[in-house]
Structures are given as C-alpha cells and as structure tokens.
Design a protein around this motif. Structure first.
Motif, PDB file in Angstrom:
ATOM      1  N   GLU A 166      -4.517  98.074  87.132  1.00  0.00           N
ATOM      2  CA  GLU A 166      -5.785  98.600  87.651  1.00  0.00           C
ATOM      3  C   GLU A 166      -5.906 100.082  87.297  1.00  0.00           C
ATOM      4  N   TRP A 167      -7.028 100.664  87.737  1.00  0.00           N
ATOM      5  CA  TRP A 167      -7.376 102.045  87.402  1.00  0.00           C
ATOM      6  C   TRP A 167      -7.407 102.944  88.635  1.00  0.00           C
ATOM      7  N   GLY A 168      -6.855 104.131  88.548  1.00  0.00           N
ATOM      8  CA  GLY A 168      -7.150 105.249  89.411  1.00  0.00           C
ATOM      9  C   GLY A 168      -6.689 105.175  90.856  1.00  0.00           C
ATOM     10  N   GLU A 169      -7.208 106.117  91.638  1.00  0.00           N
ATOM     11  CA  GLU A 169      -6.742 106.332  93.006  1.00  0.00           C
ATOM     12  C   GLU A 169      -6.954 105.127  93.900  1.00  0.00           C
ATOM     13  N   GLU A 170      -8.103 104.513  93.821  1.00  0.00           N
ATOM     14  CA  GLU A 170      -8.380 103.385  94.713  1.00  0.00           C
ATOM     15  C   GLU A 170      -7.441 102.224  94.437  1.00  0.00           C
ATOM     16  N   ALA A 171      -7.051 102.057  93.190  1.00  0.00           N
ATOM     17  CA  ALA A 171      -6.081 101.008  92.858  1.00  0.00           C
ATOM     18  C   ALA A 171      -4.754 101.282  93.545  1.00  0.00           C
ATOM     19  N   VAL A 172      -4.314 102.540  93.519  1.00  0.00           N
ATOM     20  CA  VAL A 172      -3.049 102.892  94.169  1.00  0.00           C
ATOM     21  C   VAL A 172      -3.148 102.643  95.668  1.00  0.00           C
ATOM     22  N   ARG A 173      -4.229 103.088  96.254  1.00  0.00           N
ATOM     23  CA  ARG A 173      -4.377 102.908  97.713  1.00  0.00           C
ATOM     24  C   ARG A 173      -4.438 101.434  98.106  1.00  0.00           C
ATOM     25  N   SER A 174      -5.111 100.620  97.302  1.00  0.00           N
ATOM     26  CA  SER A 174      -5.348  99.228  97.676  1.00  0.00           C
ATOM     27  C   SER A 174      -4.228  98.281  97.274  1.00  0.00           C
ATOM     28  N   LEU A 175      -3.625  98.509  96.094  1.00  0.00           N
ATOM     29  CA  LEU A 175      -2.670  97.545  95.571  1.00  0.00           C
ATOM     30  C   LEU A 175      -1.210  97.977  95.701  1.00  0.00           C
ATOM     31  N   ALA A 176      -0.947  99.276  95.668  1.00  0.00           N
ATOM     32  CA  ALA A 176       0.448  99.730  95.699  1.00  0.00           C
ATOM     33  C   ALA A 176       1.224  99.252  96.923  1.00  0.00           C
ATOM     34  N   PRO A 177       0.613  99.211  98.124  1.00  0.00           N
ATOM     35  CA  PRO A 177       1.394  98.760  99.286  1.00  0.00           C
ATOM     36  C   PRO A 177       1.896  97.323  99.180  1.00  0.00           C
ATOM     37  N   HIS A 178       1.335  96.540  98.259  1.00  0.00           N
ATOM     38  CA  HIS A 178       1.720  95.137  98.122  1.00  0.00           C
ATOM     39  C   HIS A 178       2.630  94.891  96.922  1.00  0.00           C
ATOM     40  N   CYS A 179       3.099  95.964  96.276  1.00  0.00           N
ATOM     41  CA  CYS A 179       3.926  95.828  95.078  1.00  0.00           C
ATOM     42  C   CYS A 179       5.262  96.537  95.275  1.00  0.00           C
ATOM     43  N   ASP A 180       6.272  96.078  94.574  1.00  0.00           N
ATOM     44  CA  ASP A 180       7.601  96.676  94.674  1.00  0.00           C
ATOM     45  C   ASP A 180       7.723  97.949  93.853  1.00  0.00           C
ATOM     46  N   ALA A 181       7.073  97.965  92.712  1.00  0.00           N
ATOM     47  CA  ALA A 181       7.156  99.112  91.813  1.00  0.00           C
ATOM     48  C   ALA A 181       5.770  99.439  91.282  1.00  0.00           C
ATOM     49  N   VAL A 182       5.497 100.724  91.161  1.00  0.00           N
ATOM     50  CA  VAL A 182       4.223 101.201  90.623  1.00  0.00           C
ATOM     51  C   VAL A 182       4.527 102.114  89.439  1.00  0.00           C
ATOM     52  N   VAL A 183       3.842 101.867  88.339  1.00  0.00           N
ATOM     53  CA  VAL A 183       4.005 102.689  87.141  1.00  0.00           C
ATOM     54  C   VAL A 183       2.700 103.432  86.883  1.00  0.00           C
ATOM     55  N   ILE A 184       2.755 104.746  86.906  1.00  0.00           N
ATOM     56  CA  ILE A 184       1.590 105.583  86.667  1.00  0.00           C
ATOM     57  C   ILE A 184       1.565 105.956  85.188  1.00  0.00           C
ATOM     58  N   VAL A 185       0.432 105.746  84.539  1.00  0.00           N
ATOM     59  CA  VAL A 185       0.304 106.023  83.109  1.00  0.00           C
ATOM     60  C   VAL A 185      -0.808 107.043  82.889  1.00  0.00           C
ATOM     61  N   ASP A 186      -0.427 108.217  82.432  1.00  0.00           N
ATOM     62  CA  ASP A 186      -1.367 109.293  82.115  1.00  0.00           C
ATOM     63  C   ASP A 186      -0.920 109.882  80.776  1.00  0.00           C
ATOM     64  N   VAL A 187      -1.368 109.255  79.695  1.00  0.00           N
ATOM     65  CA  VAL A 187      -0.842 109.551  78.362  1.00  0.00           C
ATOM     66  C   VAL A 187      -1.146 110.973  77.918  1.00  0.00           C
ATOM     67  N   LEU A 188      -2.347 111.462  78.202  1.00  0.00           N
ATOM     68  CA  LEU A 188      -2.756 112.817  77.817  1.00  0.00           C
ATOM     69  C   LEU A 188      -3.130 113.624  79.053  1.00  0.00           C
ATOM     70  N   SER A 189      -2.111 114.199  79.814  1.00  0.00           N
ATOM     71  CA  SER A 189      -0.779 114.306  79.232  1.00  0.00           C
ATOM     72  C   SER A 189       0.342 114.292  80.269  1.00  0.00           C
ATOM     73  N   PHE A 190       0.045 114.053  81.549  1.00  0.00           N
ATOM     74  CA  PHE A 190       1.084 114.194  82.566  1.00  0.00           C
ATOM     75  C   PHE A 190       2.306 113.334  82.265  1.00  0.00           C
ATOM     76  N   SER A 191       2.105 112.055  81.948  1.00  0.00           N
ATOM     77  CA  SER A 191       3.248 111.162  81.739  1.00  0.00           C
ATOM     78  C   SER A 191       4.037 111.543  80.496  1.00  0.00           C
ATOM     79  N   THR A 192       3.343 111.952  79.448  1.00  0.00           N
ATOM     80  CA  THR A 192       4.022 112.363  78.226  1.00  0.00           C
ATOM     81  C   THR A 192       4.806 113.653  78.451  1.00  0.00           C
ATOM     82  N   ALA A 193       4.196 114.605  79.150  1.00  0.00           N
ATOM     83  CA  ALA A 193       4.893 115.859  79.457  1.00  0.00           C
ATOM     84  C   ALA A 193       6.131 115.595  80.313  1.00  0.00           C
TER      85      ALA A 193
END
Length: 251
Positions: A14-41
């Motif tokens: 999913e995409w963005g903040e609302e996805a994290v708020r809504s879906l993350a509590p029901h998952c064991d692991a969350v992977v944040i992908v921000d290619v340009l550029s937080f994750s790459t940095a």
C-alpha cells in the motif's frame, strides 16, 4: 479489519501514512520504501558502518533531537555541503557515525510504523534482495509501503520510483529462492507492484532519470544521486529500526 486490509495475503502493498496506520498493526513486519531518497541514503549510511535516526521534521527540533542522541544532523539541503539526504553525500561517512536523517516521507513512515508495534525495515533498489531474504525467512505477514511525495496542497502524490522499489522487494519475496516451493501469497496490490518493477528492471537508470522525482533531482543539480539509487542488488545491508535508529540486522 476491513475489505481494504488485504487480509488472507502474506505479502501486502500500500501507499503512505494511512496505509501504515491502517495495515501495519495487523502485520509482523513493515518495509518502508522511499527510493529518492531516505531509504537509499539509509542503505549507504549503514554500508559505511553508521546508524540512522529517522526524524519527521526538518526544523529546529531536529537539532535538539540530534544533540540528545549524540548524533550528526543531516543538512536540509542536498547541495549545502556536508551530509544530507543525498546518498552521494554519505559515501565518506566515517564508520560508527550516528546520523539523524530528517525526511517528511520515509522517516515519517518509519516512526509511525514503529508506533504500530511491527518490526520496521527500510528498503530501496540497492538492498531489496537482502531485505527480502531476511524478512521472508522470519515473518509470516509482511506489509511493503511505498512512501510518496506531496502535492503543494499536502495530498499524497504517489511516486513511481517507490512503486518500483516496493515491487523489487516483493518480487524477491515471491521468487521462491528464500522459500523453496513454499512461496508466500501476495495480494493483487503486491502483484501489481511486482509487475511495475519487472517492467523497468532492465533500464532502472533511465527510468529513474525520466520519472518526476528523478527529473526534479536533475534540475536541482543532484542527478548523481540517481546512479546510487539505481544500483539494484549491490548492498547486503538490512536496515532494522531498533531503539529509534536503523542499524544493520543481525543475520
């Protein structure tokens, strides 16, 4: 739980903040992908033996946060000199450095995901295979979140490079290399992200340079960052958020 939580699938996207708020509590692991550029940095910094503190705001509070953690504060501007969100600026980061990396997208989602109680990782094109291998062997339910950009009015602008980065992680999860024949089930949303990545995998440098975020970096004189971001699979770093900082996960 609602119809939009992708329940029944081991790998969700999913995409963005609302996805994290809504879906993350029901998952064991969350992977944040921000290619340009937080994750790459973050990947480059960990590859240099550093740790990265994600921070949500690029304001004066970031200075106090860095001082409290005995850390360097990345510059708000890529071309201001010193360390910043520019991956190229971190190529000479001294081993053992503690770096606060403010970002309204990747860092913000990282903090929100940790608050949801999941194990939080960040991934980019450089380390997608390594992150996928690590989490695929350890977790049953995984959420991959493409960060985003923002329109001037503040609403979410899906960033295609984050879709590609998320798809890179998911394609590795589903490849079967880490699971044998026991491949995880992927939601249709996760499959769509994989399809998007596979469509550009053979031409990542050109695709990143042509997308909106890539064109912005080139226009602002930071085009060298695109080469760092496009280097698929060159890193073995697995950034795990622990104690408020991303550090390399133990194998």
């Amino acid at each position: 739980m609602t119809f939009s939580d992708q329940s029944g699938s081991a790998v969700r996207f999913e995409w963005g903040e609302e996805a994290v708020r809504s879906l993350a509590p029901h998952c064991d692991a969350v992977v944040i992908v921000d290619v340009l550029s937080f994750s790459t940095a973050t990947d480059v910094a960990l590859g240099r033996g550093g740790v990265v503190f994600p921070y949500r705001w690029k304001d004066e509070s970031a200075h106090r946060f860095a001082a409290r953690h005995g850390a360097l504060l990345a510059s708000r501007e890529r071309k201001a000199g010193g360390y910043s969100l520019s991956p190229a600026s971190l190529a000479t980061l001294p081993p053992g450095s503690r770096l606060v990396l403010p970002s309204p997208n990747g860092a913000t989602l990282s903090v929100l995901a940790q608050q949801a109680g999941a194990q939080v990782f960040t991934a980019c094109l450089r380390n997608a295979p390594a992150v996928a291998a690590y989490i695929g062997a350890r977790y049953r339910c995984m959420l991959v979140v493409a960060a985003d950009e923002r329109w001037q009015g503040g609403t979410l602008r899906p960033a295609v490079e984050d879709l590609w980065g998320a798809g890179a992680v998911i394609s590795e999860l589903y490849s079967g290399e880490s699971h044998g024949n026991d491949r995880p089930t992927c939601s249709p949303e996760a499959r769509a992200a994989t399809d998007a990545f596979l469509a550009v995998q053979s031409r990542l440098p050109d695709a990143l340079a042509a997308c909106s975020s890539g064109r912005e970096l080139i226009e602002r004189g930071s085009g060298e960052d695109l080469a760092w971001a496009a280097a698929f699979g060159v890193s073995g770093a697995v950034p795990l958020l622990q104690g408020g900082a991303y550090c390399s996960a133990s194998r």
